[in-house]
Design a protein around this motif. Structure first.
Motif, PDB file in Angstrom:
ATOM      1  N   SER A  41       0.864  -1.185   0.000  1.00 56.02           N
ATOM      2  CA  SER A  41       0.000   0.000   0.000  1.00 56.02           C
ATOM      3  C   SER A  41       0.897   1.230   0.000  1.00 56.02           C
ATOM      4  O   SER A  41       2.111   1.115   0.207  1.00 56.02           O
ATOM      5  N   THR A  47      -2.069   8.325   0.912  1.00 54.10           N
ATOM      6  CA  THR A  47      -3.220   8.457   0.001  1.00 54.10           C
ATOM      7  C   THR A  47      -4.118   9.616   0.442  1.00 54.10           C
ATOM      8  O   THR A  47      -4.589  10.397  -0.395  1.00 54.10           O
ATOM      9  N   GLU A  74       1.464   4.224  -3.997  1.00 52.89           N
ATOM     10  CA  GLU A  74       1.909   2.836  -4.024  1.00 52.89           C
ATOM     11  C   GLU A  74       3.198   2.697  -4.845  1.00 52.89           C
ATOM     12  O   GLU A  74       4.030   1.839  -4.563  1.00 52.89           O
ATOM     13  N   PHE A 136      -3.665  -1.649  -5.319  1.00 57.02           N
ATOM     14  CA  PHE A 136      -4.657  -0.593  -5.488  1.00 57.02           C
ATOM     15  C   PHE A 136      -4.731  -0.019  -6.898  1.00 57.02           C
ATOM     16  O   PHE A 136      -5.493   0.881  -7.138  1.00 57.02           O
ATOM     17  N   ARG A 150     -10.752   2.655  -2.238  1.00 55.88           N
ATOM     18  CA  ARG A 150      -9.997   2.787  -0.990  1.00 55.88           C
ATOM     19  C   ARG A 150      -9.878   1.430  -0.288  1.00 55.88           C
ATOM     20  O   ARG A 150     -10.825   0.669  -0.228  1.00 55.88           O
ATOM     21  N   GLY A 151      -8.711   1.163   0.219  1.00 55.46           N
ATOM     22  CA  GLY A 151      -8.466  -0.123   0.898  1.00 55.46           C
ATOM     23  C   GLY A 151      -8.230  -1.272  -0.075  1.00 55.46           C
ATOM     24  O   GLY A 151      -8.151  -2.432   0.319  1.00 55.46           O
ATOM     25  N   GLY A 152      -8.101  -0.935  -1.367  1.00 60.02           N
ATOM     26  CA  GLY A 152      -8.098  -1.953  -2.415  1.00 60.02           C
ATOM     27  C   GLY A 152      -6.849  -2.807  -2.544  1.00 60.02           C
ATOM     28  O   GLY A 152      -6.846  -3.801  -3.283  1.00 60.02           O
ATOM     29  N   SER A 153      -5.782  -2.471  -1.827  1.00 61.54           N
ATOM     30  CA  SER A 153      -4.567  -3.294  -1.953  1.00 61.54           C
ATOM     31  C   SER A 153      -4.804  -4.725  -1.484  1.00 61.54           C
ATOM     32  O   SER A 153      -4.159  -5.656  -1.978  1.00 61.54           O
TER      33      SER A 153
HETATM   34  N1  ASP Z   1      -3.516   3.347  -0.427  1.00 65.71           N
HETATM   35  C1  ASP Z   1      -4.897   3.003  -0.688  1.00 65.71           C
HETATM   36  C2  ASP Z   1      -5.796   3.570   0.400  1.00 65.71           C
HETATM   37  O1  ASP Z   1      -5.311   4.201   1.324  1.00 65.71           O
HETATM   38  C3  ASP Z   1      -5.104   1.542  -0.880  1.00 65.71           C
HETATM   39  C4  ASP Z   1      -4.818   0.677   0.323  1.00 65.71           C
HETATM   40  O2  ASP Z   1      -4.144   1.088   1.258  1.00 65.71           O
HETATM   41  O3  ASP Z   1      -5.265  -0.478   0.323  1.00 65.71           O
HETATM   42  O4  ASP Z   1      -6.983   3.410   0.313  1.00 65.71           O
END
Ligand code: ASP
Ligand code: ADP
Ligand code: MG
Length: 399
Positions: A41, A47, A74, A136, A150-153
């Motif tokens: 990430s 981000t 990333e 991501f 968001r959170g896609g990693s």
């Molecule tokens: N960097 C991205 C985010 O903060 C993806 C991730 O961390 O999964 O949403």
């Protein structure tokens, strides 16, 4: 020799020391003769900072340019991770989404992974390198950079594990597994050693951010062996798997603070109106969750529904713009609310669960604004000022 995909979240990479620690985990697996793909990430809050920079320019920035910007978080991480590994004597190469063959659709910001061409990754693994992939992000059919939400990693990691038929996909984060509720808020939360894909998917969808919900969906579909572990504490973590034999009535409580309510008053009570309203929202790609419609009074009715907070302005703009077409009198919003959900695959056969949840909320003096249920979850919307009290009371009622 196993093929391991391991993903490190932003908090596990937040500074050089943490980066070194994460690289140490990958290096140790590599030295045990495994093939290792590391998904990273962006570091820490990178981000969020990039988003703030774009918002300082204007709220309606181009989604294409936003993805170009966000993907850099990333990209920096992957280069630093590869440098760190190389410095430790482990041969490593970093690859952006497009270099790693991650093909997505063209929906900037929320792109879906269509397929992964694993040739480059396989070639690098065959050269005995650790392959570090930027989470991501991917590439659209047009050749443009996309991000997947968001959170896609987590989802990148599971997708790679599925495409590479990896032996295991490990999600390293800042907690040592999946708990009955967010352990940062609920101090007596209990850790699961294992949890069903279905329960995990529902918890993630209802706001337990420890895993991106699409990653769980994909792990289930492709039978990926998924583990959640701490980057900082050595331990077994939580395994997410097909079926856990003994179903608990409630396996977790989740809270989603990214919720806003919209109420439309004076909507003409006639066939087709609800359809017109929700198809207009769908056309604008606005995700509606809970819907509440009291019985009509006379010719007019009202309807309340929830949307993600970031969609609120867009939804209101669209509704205001089509007021005469949709034939309603007024629209009002409330973004000082949150959703608390209980999740459990054994809930369907335990009739007392809903009343226990409502009793806990009542005893804590929390007013329930809306309720929605499914086979394995019950969600309520409560006011923001009741959020912590309600969350703790509901958790205490079941754990
Ligand atoms: N960097 C991205 C985010 O903060 C993806 C991730 O961390 O999964 O949403
Ligand atoms: P990462 O940066 O590693 O992707 P996230 O912040 O996305 O980490 O997810 C980890 C966080 O998820 C934890 O710090 C914790 O506060 C939160 N969380 C919410 N619900 C749960 C839960 N049920 N179990 C564990 N962690 C949870
Ligand atoms: Mg995360």
């Amino acid at each position: 020799m196993a093929l391991i995909v391991e993903k490190f979240g932003g908090s596990s990479l937040a500074n050089t020391e943490k980066l070194r620690n994460a690289a140490g985990i990958a290096a140790s697996d590599y030295r045990k003769e495994n093939q290792v793909v590391v998904v990273v990430s962006a570091q820490g809050d990178a981000t969020d900072h990039l988003i703030a920079q774009a918002e300082a320019i204007g709220r309606r920035v181009s989604p294409r340019e936003m993805d170009v910007l966000l993907s850099t978080g990333e990209q920096a991480s992957m280069a630093l991770m590869a440098m760190m590994l190389t410095g430790m004597g482990v041969p490593a190469v970093s690859l952006c989404g497009w270099q790693a063959g991650i093909h997505t659709d063209a929906q900037h910001g929320v792109a879906r992974i269509d397929r992964i061409d694993t040739r480059r990754i396989r070639a690098e693994l065959d050269q005995n390198r650790v392959v570090v992939v930027a989470g991501f992000q991917g590439i659209a059919p047009s050749g443009d950079i996309t991000t997947i939400g968001r959170g896609g990693s987590d989802t990148t990691a599971v997708a790679l594990a599925a495409a590479l038929e990896a032996d295991v996909c490990r999600i390293y984060t800042d907690v040592d597994g999946v708990y009955s509720a967010d352990p940062r808020v609920i101090k007596n939360a209990v850790r699961h050693y294992e949890i069903d894909y279905d329960e995990m998917l529902e918890l993630a969808s209802q706001g337990a951010q420890v895993l991106h919900n699409r990653s769980v969906e994909m792990a289930k579909r492709f039978g990926v062996q998924l583990e959640v572990k701490s980057s900082f504490i050595n331990g077994v973590g939580t395994r997410v798997r097909e079926v856990v034999m003994e179903k608990r009535s409630v396996s977790g409580v989740a809270r989603d603070q990214n919720v806003a309510l919209i109420t439309i008053e004076g909507l003409r009570d006639q066939p087709g109106n609800i359809w017109r309203l929700f198809s207009a929202l769908t056309e604008q790609k606005i995700n509606v969750d809970i819907i509440l419609q009291p019985p009509a009074a006379g010719q007019r009715t009202s309807i309340t529904f929830s949307v993600p907070r970031e969609s609120l302005d867009h939804a209101v703009e669209m509704l205001t713009g089509s007021q005469s077409g949709l034939s309603y009198e007024s629209v009002s919003v409330d973004d000082r609310v949150c959703k608390i959900s209980i999740v459990g695959a054994g809930m369907a056969s335990d009739y007392g669960v809903a009343s226990r949840m409502f009793e806990a909320l009542y005893r804590a003096g929390v007013n329930v604004r809306c309720v929605t249920t499914s086979e394995i979850k019950i969600s309520v919307i409560v006011s923001e000022e009741d959020s912590d009290r309600g969350f703790i009371a509901v958790h205490d009622a079941f754990f």
